[in-house]
Motif scaffolding. Structure first.
Motif, PDB file in Angstrom:
ATOM      1  N   ILE A  42       8.569   8.076  -2.944  1.00 21.21           N
ATOM      2  CA  ILE A  42       8.010   6.752  -2.151  1.00 21.21           C
ATOM      3  C   ILE A  42       8.241   7.128  -0.692  1.00 21.21           C
ATOM      4  O   ILE A  42       9.616   7.367  -0.262  1.00 21.21           O
ATOM      5  CB  ILE A  42       9.136   5.408  -2.594  1.00 21.21           C
ATOM      6  CG1 ILE A  42       8.969   5.132  -4.264  1.00 21.21           C
ATOM      7  CG2 ILE A  42       8.735   4.410  -1.828  1.00 21.21           C
ATOM      8  CD1 ILE A  42       9.891   4.352  -4.710  1.00 21.21           C
ATOM      9  N   LYS A  43       7.192   7.251  -0.226  1.00 22.31           N
ATOM     10  CA  LYS A  43       7.322   7.411   1.418  1.00 22.31           C
ATOM     11  C   LYS A  43       7.017   6.530   2.517  1.00 22.31           C
ATOM     12  O   LYS A  43       5.886   5.826   2.113  1.00 22.31           O
ATOM     13  CB  LYS A  43       6.355   9.047   1.524  1.00 22.31           C
ATOM     14  CG  LYS A  43       6.982  10.209   0.783  1.00 22.31           C
ATOM     15  CD  LYS A  43       6.003  11.362   0.958  1.00 22.31           C
ATOM     16  CE  LYS A  43       6.823  12.471   1.530  1.00 22.31           C
ATOM     17  NZ  LYS A  43       6.068  13.472   1.935  1.00 22.31           N
ATOM     18  N   ARG A  44       7.569   6.481   3.379  1.00 20.75           N
ATOM     19  CA  ARG A  44       7.332   5.870   4.410  1.00 20.75           C
ATOM     20  C   ARG A  44       7.106   6.788   5.662  1.00 20.75           C
ATOM     21  O   ARG A  44       7.954   7.371   5.985  1.00 20.75           O
ATOM     22  CB  ARG A  44       8.553   4.742   5.021  1.00 20.75           C
ATOM     23  CG  ARG A  44       8.470   3.749   3.906  1.00 20.75           C
ATOM     24  CD  ARG A  44       9.368   2.670   4.500  1.00 20.75           C
ATOM     25  NE  ARG A  44       8.485   1.446   5.177  1.00 20.75           N
ATOM     26  CZ  ARG A  44       9.078   0.355   5.453  1.00 20.75           C
ATOM     27  NH1 ARG A  44      10.529   0.109   5.620  1.00 20.75           N
ATOM     28  NH2 ARG A  44       8.418  -0.490   6.147  1.00 20.75           N
ATOM     29  N   GLY A  45       5.902   6.961   6.082  1.00 16.76           N
ATOM     30  CA  GLY A  45       5.645   8.239   6.905  1.00 16.76           C
ATOM     31  C   GLY A  45       5.549   9.369   6.207  1.00 16.76           C
ATOM     32  O   GLY A  45       5.211   9.399   5.114  1.00 16.76           O
ATOM     33  N   ASP A  46       6.449  10.438   6.760  1.00 17.61           N
ATOM     34  CA  ASP A  46       6.597  11.613   6.152  1.00 17.61           C
ATOM     35  C   ASP A  46       7.898  11.538   5.422  1.00 17.61           C
ATOM     36  O   ASP A  46       8.309  12.802   4.919  1.00 17.61           O
ATOM     37  CB  ASP A  46       6.620  12.683   7.207  1.00 17.61           C
ATOM     38  CG  ASP A  46       5.067  12.711   7.728  1.00 17.61           C
ATOM     39  OD1 ASP A  46       3.989  12.632   7.027  1.00 17.61           O
ATOM     40  OD2 ASP A  46       5.120  13.341   8.946  1.00 17.61           O
ATOM     41  N   ILE A  57       4.090   1.757   2.127  1.00 20.07           N
ATOM     42  CA  ILE A  57       4.586   3.028   1.581  1.00 20.07           C
ATOM     43  C   ILE A  57       3.386   3.812   1.043  1.00 20.07           C
ATOM     44  O   ILE A  57       2.229   3.172   0.959  1.00 20.07           O
ATOM     45  CB  ILE A  57       5.456   2.733   0.640  1.00 20.07           C
ATOM     46  CG1 ILE A  57       5.197   2.138  -0.634  1.00 20.07           C
ATOM     47  CG2 ILE A  57       6.966   2.136   1.203  1.00 20.07           C
ATOM     48  CD1 ILE A  57       4.832   2.591  -1.726  1.00 20.07           C
ATOM     49  N   GLN A  58       3.505   5.148   0.684  1.00 17.57           N
ATOM     50  CA  GLN A  58       2.718   5.957   0.002  1.00 17.57           C
ATOM     51  C   GLN A  58       3.409   6.448  -1.260  1.00 17.57           C
ATOM     52  O   GLN A  58       4.740   6.944  -1.177  1.00 17.57           O
ATOM     53  CB  GLN A  58       2.173   7.010   0.674  1.00 17.57           C
ATOM     54  CG  GLN A  58       1.422   6.632   2.231  1.00 17.57           C
ATOM     55  CD  GLN A  58       2.461   6.444   3.218  1.00 17.57           C
ATOM     56  OE1 GLN A  58       3.222   7.303   3.252  1.00 17.57           O
ATOM     57  NE2 GLN A  58       2.210   5.430   3.866  1.00 17.57           N
ATOM     58  N   LEU A  59       2.836   6.644  -2.316  1.00 18.54           N
ATOM     59  CA  LEU A  59       3.426   7.462  -3.440  1.00 18.54           C
ATOM     60  C   LEU A  59       2.812   8.768  -3.333  1.00 18.54           C
ATOM     61  O   LEU A  59       1.434   8.787  -3.219  1.00 18.54           O
ATOM     62  CB  LEU A  59       2.989   6.737  -4.835  1.00 18.54           C
ATOM     63  CG  LEU A  59       3.560   5.306  -4.920  1.00 18.54           C
ATOM     64  CD1 LEU A  59       3.214   4.942  -6.518  1.00 18.54           C
ATOM     65  CD2 LEU A  59       5.097   5.494  -4.559  1.00 18.54           C
TER      66      LEU A  59
END
Length: 155
Positions: free
Chosen positions: A62-66, A5-7
């Motif tokens: 909280i992103k998975r991909g876009d 994930i990315q924040l």
């Protein structure tokens, strides 16, 4: 949708989207515990906007991909402790390690010490997650109603 994930900071322009996701994520708990005064699903859009713009806090997708699959808010305190409030993952993305990754990502941004949070005692999965992440109960508890008690954690 697999992987890390990315924040990503939630901009004020996306407050309504965040608000709708928060209501979807916490709706089941609201139905179960009837905690209208404390459940994030009951917050107003104005309250969410305020939390996004407060200088002492940061709301992140909280992103998975876009794709935003949840959110986490970090509250910064004067004594340099940090508080997670709230953290949520949409129901269709749960049980995939996303919340665990989000906590780790927040700790990487703000440091690994001096964190607090609270959760529902009657939700053993939540308690297990936080304990697995190194959070320990403080011994403090707050009874919200006959169905629900909040317990407090620190790291």
């Amino acid at each position: 949708m697999k992987g890390k994930i990315q924040l990503e900071r939630v901009p004020l322009a996306e407050a309504e989207r965040l608000w709708q996701m928060q209501k979807a994520a916490f709706g089941e708990l609201l139905a179960r515990y009837q905690d209208r005064d404390t459940n994030p699903a009951c917050e107003t859009l104005e309250c969410v906007r305020d939390k996004i713009t407060r200088p002492d806090s940061a709301f992140y997708w909280i992103k998975r991909g876009d794709t935003p699959v949840g959110a986490i808010r970090v509250v910064l305190r004067e004594n340099e402790s940090k508080r997670i409030s709230p953290l949520f993952v949409l129901p269709q993305y749960r049980n995939r390690g996303i919340a665990q990754q989000a906590i780790t990502a927040a700790e990487e941004l703000y440091g690994f010490k001096d964190w607090t949070l609270d959760t529902i005692l009657q939700e053993p999965g939540n308690c297990h997650l936080y304990e697995k992440m190194g959070y320990r109960p403080t011994g403090e508890a707050k009874k919200i109603n006959e169905k629900m008690t909040l317990i407090f954690y620190q790291k």
